[in-house]
Design a protein around this motif. Structure first.
Motif, PDB file in Angstrom:
ATOM      1  N   ILE A  81      59.083 -42.497  53.860  1.00  0.00           N
ATOM      2  CA  ILE A  81      59.301 -43.937  53.971  1.00  0.00           C
ATOM      3  C   ILE A  81      59.820 -44.473  52.647  1.00  0.00           C
ATOM      4  N   LEU A  82      60.948 -45.204  52.690  1.00  0.00           N
ATOM      5  CA  LEU A  82      61.447 -45.920  51.514  1.00  0.00           C
ATOM      6  C   LEU A  82      61.471 -47.400  51.846  1.00  0.00           C
ATOM      7  N   VAL A  83      60.708 -48.183  51.092  1.00  0.00           N
ATOM      8  CA  VAL A  83      60.591 -49.619  51.328  1.00  0.00           C
ATOM      9  C   VAL A  83      61.433 -50.374  50.303  1.00  0.00           C
ATOM     10  N   LEU A  84      62.179 -51.355  50.788  1.00  0.00           N
ATOM     11  CA  LEU A  84      62.974 -52.230  49.923  1.00  0.00           C
ATOM     12  C   LEU A  84      62.357 -53.616  49.910  1.00  0.00           C
ATOM     13  N   SER A  85      62.395 -54.261  48.749  1.00  0.00           N
ATOM     14  CA  SER A  85      61.811 -55.591  48.642  1.00  0.00           C
ATOM     15  C   SER A  85      62.660 -56.460  47.720  1.00  0.00           C
ATOM     16  N   GLN A  86      62.732 -57.740  48.048  1.00  0.00           N
ATOM     17  CA  GLN A  86      63.475 -58.685  47.208  1.00  0.00           C
ATOM     18  C   GLN A  86      62.733 -58.967  45.916  1.00  0.00           C
ATOM     19  N   TYR A  87      61.408 -59.007  46.008  1.00  0.00           N
ATOM     20  CA  TYR A  87      60.586 -59.336  44.857  1.00  0.00           C
ATOM     21  C   TYR A  87      59.513 -58.269  44.664  1.00  0.00           C
ATOM     22  N   ILE A  88      58.927 -58.264  43.468  1.00  0.00           N
ATOM     23  CA  ILE A  88      57.823 -57.353  43.192  1.00  0.00           C
ATOM     24  C   ILE A  88      56.549 -57.910  43.808  1.00  0.00           C
ATOM     25  N   GLU A  89      55.956 -57.158  44.706  1.00  0.00           N
ATOM     26  CA  GLU A  89      54.667 -57.511  45.288  1.00  0.00           C
ATOM     27  C   GLU A  89      53.744 -56.323  45.067  1.00  0.00           C
ATOM     28  N   GLN A  90      52.818 -56.475  44.117  1.00  0.00           N
ATOM     29  CA  GLN A  90      51.940 -55.353  43.800  1.00  0.00           C
ATOM     30  C   GLN A  90      51.120 -54.921  45.002  1.00  0.00           C
ATOM     31  N   SER A 101      49.831 -38.889  50.066  1.00  0.00           N
ATOM     32  CA  SER A 101      50.765 -38.120  49.249  1.00  0.00           C
ATOM     33  C   SER A 101      51.317 -36.884  49.962  1.00  0.00           C
ATOM     34  N   GLU A 102      51.147 -36.815  51.279  1.00  0.00           N
ATOM     35  CA  GLU A 102      51.576 -35.614  51.981  1.00  0.00           C
ATOM     36  C   GLU A 102      53.092 -35.496  52.071  1.00  0.00           C
ATOM     37  N   THR A 103      53.804 -36.605  51.966  1.00  0.00           N
ATOM     38  CA  THR A 103      55.261 -36.565  52.026  1.00  0.00           C
ATOM     39  C   THR A 103      55.812 -37.749  51.261  1.00  0.00           C
ATOM     40  N   GLY A 104      57.141 -37.892  51.254  1.00  0.00           N
ATOM     41  CA  GLY A 104      57.793 -38.849  50.370  1.00  0.00           C
ATOM     42  C   GLY A 104      57.502 -40.306  50.674  1.00  0.00           C
ATOM     43  N   ILE A 105      57.376 -41.085  49.592  1.00  0.00           N
ATOM     44  CA  ILE A 105      57.287 -42.530  49.688  1.00  0.00           C
ATOM     45  C   ILE A 105      58.081 -43.137  48.546  1.00  0.00           C
ATOM     46  N   GLY A 106      58.596 -44.335  48.775  1.00  0.00           N
ATOM     47  CA  GLY A 106      59.356 -45.008  47.728  1.00  0.00           C
ATOM     48  C   GLY A 106      59.274 -46.513  47.874  1.00  0.00           C
ATOM     49  N   TYR A 107      59.384 -47.196  46.751  1.00  0.00           N
ATOM     50  CA  TYR A 107      59.376 -48.662  46.717  1.00  0.00           C
ATOM     51  C   TYR A 107      60.431 -49.083  45.708  1.00  0.00           C
ATOM     52  N   LEU A 108      61.495 -49.731  46.186  1.00  0.00           N
ATOM     53  CA  LEU A 108      62.588 -50.163  45.319  1.00  0.00           C
ATOM     54  C   LEU A 108      62.883 -51.637  45.524  1.00  0.00           C
ATOM     55  N   LEU A 109      63.272 -52.303  44.445  1.00  0.00           N
ATOM     56  CA  LEU A 109      63.795 -53.654  44.560  1.00  0.00           C
ATOM     57  C   LEU A 109      65.225 -53.577  45.095  1.00  0.00           C
ATOM     58  N   LYS A 110      65.605 -54.587  45.863  1.00  0.00           N
ATOM     59  CA  LYS A 110      66.939 -54.567  46.471  1.00  0.00           C
ATOM     60  C   LYS A 110      68.053 -54.599  45.440  1.00  0.00           C
ATOM     61  N   ALA A 130      59.440 -36.576  47.453  1.00  0.00           N
ATOM     62  CA  ALA A 130      59.057 -37.130  46.162  1.00  0.00           C
ATOM     63  C   ALA A 130      58.544 -38.558  46.307  1.00  0.00           C
ATOM     64  N   THR A 131      57.952 -39.056  45.231  1.00  0.00           N
ATOM     65  CA  THR A 131      57.538 -40.448  45.141  1.00  0.00           C
ATOM     66  C   THR A 131      58.475 -41.156  44.175  1.00  0.00           C
ATOM     67  N   VAL A 132      59.109 -42.225  44.627  1.00  0.00           N
ATOM     68  CA  VAL A 132      60.047 -42.974  43.799  1.00  0.00           C
ATOM     69  C   VAL A 132      59.584 -44.424  43.740  1.00  0.00           C
ATOM     70  N   MET A 133      59.245 -44.884  42.548  1.00  0.00           N
ATOM     71  CA  MET A 133      58.801 -46.265  42.356  1.00  0.00           C
ATOM     72  C   MET A 133      59.778 -46.988  41.447  1.00  0.00           C
TER      73      MET A 133
END
Length: 215
Positions: A81-90, A101-110, A130-133
């Motif tokens: 899952i890769l999540v996109l967000s307009q703003y930082i929401e902790q 942590s069994e598979t990839g996750i990511g959180y990126l600003l648009k 991988a994990t991409v923050m």
């Protein structure tokens, strides 16, 4: 290998732009939808290699995209899952980390999408497990836990920030213009000072660091 991607973004302009970027670098997007319900249906239909979704989407225009991603992950625990967000929401970042942590996750600003090469790389890394923050998200999480970080030297804090972004020790060494042996020493010191055990798998090490910082 080309990835099979299901995309969810409620802005038609950005959605079309994302499809263009992803197909230009050789991936396939069999479904690009504009709401959370359609995302769930498309993911079940197309069995994607990765789901990319906005956080705020119809029908509720709240965190519907993130909740849809959580539902999909519960149904298929190995789905990246890769999540996109307009703003930082902790809260969104920590919720995403709670998926496991069994598979990839990511959180990126648009904003990162405009850097096509970096965005495409992030998609491929998450799909590979991988994990991409986003660096800004990492900095926010670091600021939430200042007390334990006072044990670290300025260089160790710099290395920790790069670790949490998913950089390998070799990449950190090249970025800081030091030897990889020096980075290994810093990493060992950081994990010891923060009472974290070296896992041996890069993305799990990142998750351990971020989980500690958000606790």
């Amino acid at each position: 290998m080309p990835l099979n991607i299901v995309l969810a973004e409620d802005s038609p302009l950005l959605r079309d732009g994302l499809v263009s970027v992803l197909t230009r670098v050789g991936h396939q997007v069999p479904a690009a939808v504009g709401d959370a319900d359609a995302l769930i249906a498309a993911a079940h239909e197309h069995d994607p290699d990765i789901v990319i979704t906005d956080v705020r989407m119809p029908p509720g225009n709240a965190d519907d995209g993130l909740r849809a991603a959580v539902a999909l992950r519960e149904h298929r625990p190995t789905l990246p899952i890769l999540v996109l967000s307009q703003y930082i929401e902790q809260s969104y970042a920590t919720h995403l980390l709670d998926l496991g942590s069994e598979t990839g996750i990511g959180y990126l600003l648009k904003d990162r999408v405009s850097a096509v090469t970096q965005f495409a790389s992030a998609v491929e890394e998450v799909a590979a497990g991988a994990t991409v923050m986003d660096p800004e998200v990492v900095r926010q999480l670091l600021r939430r836990r200042q007390d334990p970080l006072r044990r670290l030297t300025p260089r160790e804090r710099e290395v920790l920030s790069l670790m949490a972004e998913g950089r390998t020790n070799g990449e950190i060494a090249r970025g800081l213009y030091v030897t990889e042996a020096a980075v290994n020493k810093h990493v060992s010191s950081i994990l010891q000072k923060l009472d974290l055990r070296l896992d041996g798998q890069g993305h799990r090490r990142v998750l351990a660091v971020l989980a500690y910082l958000r606790a």
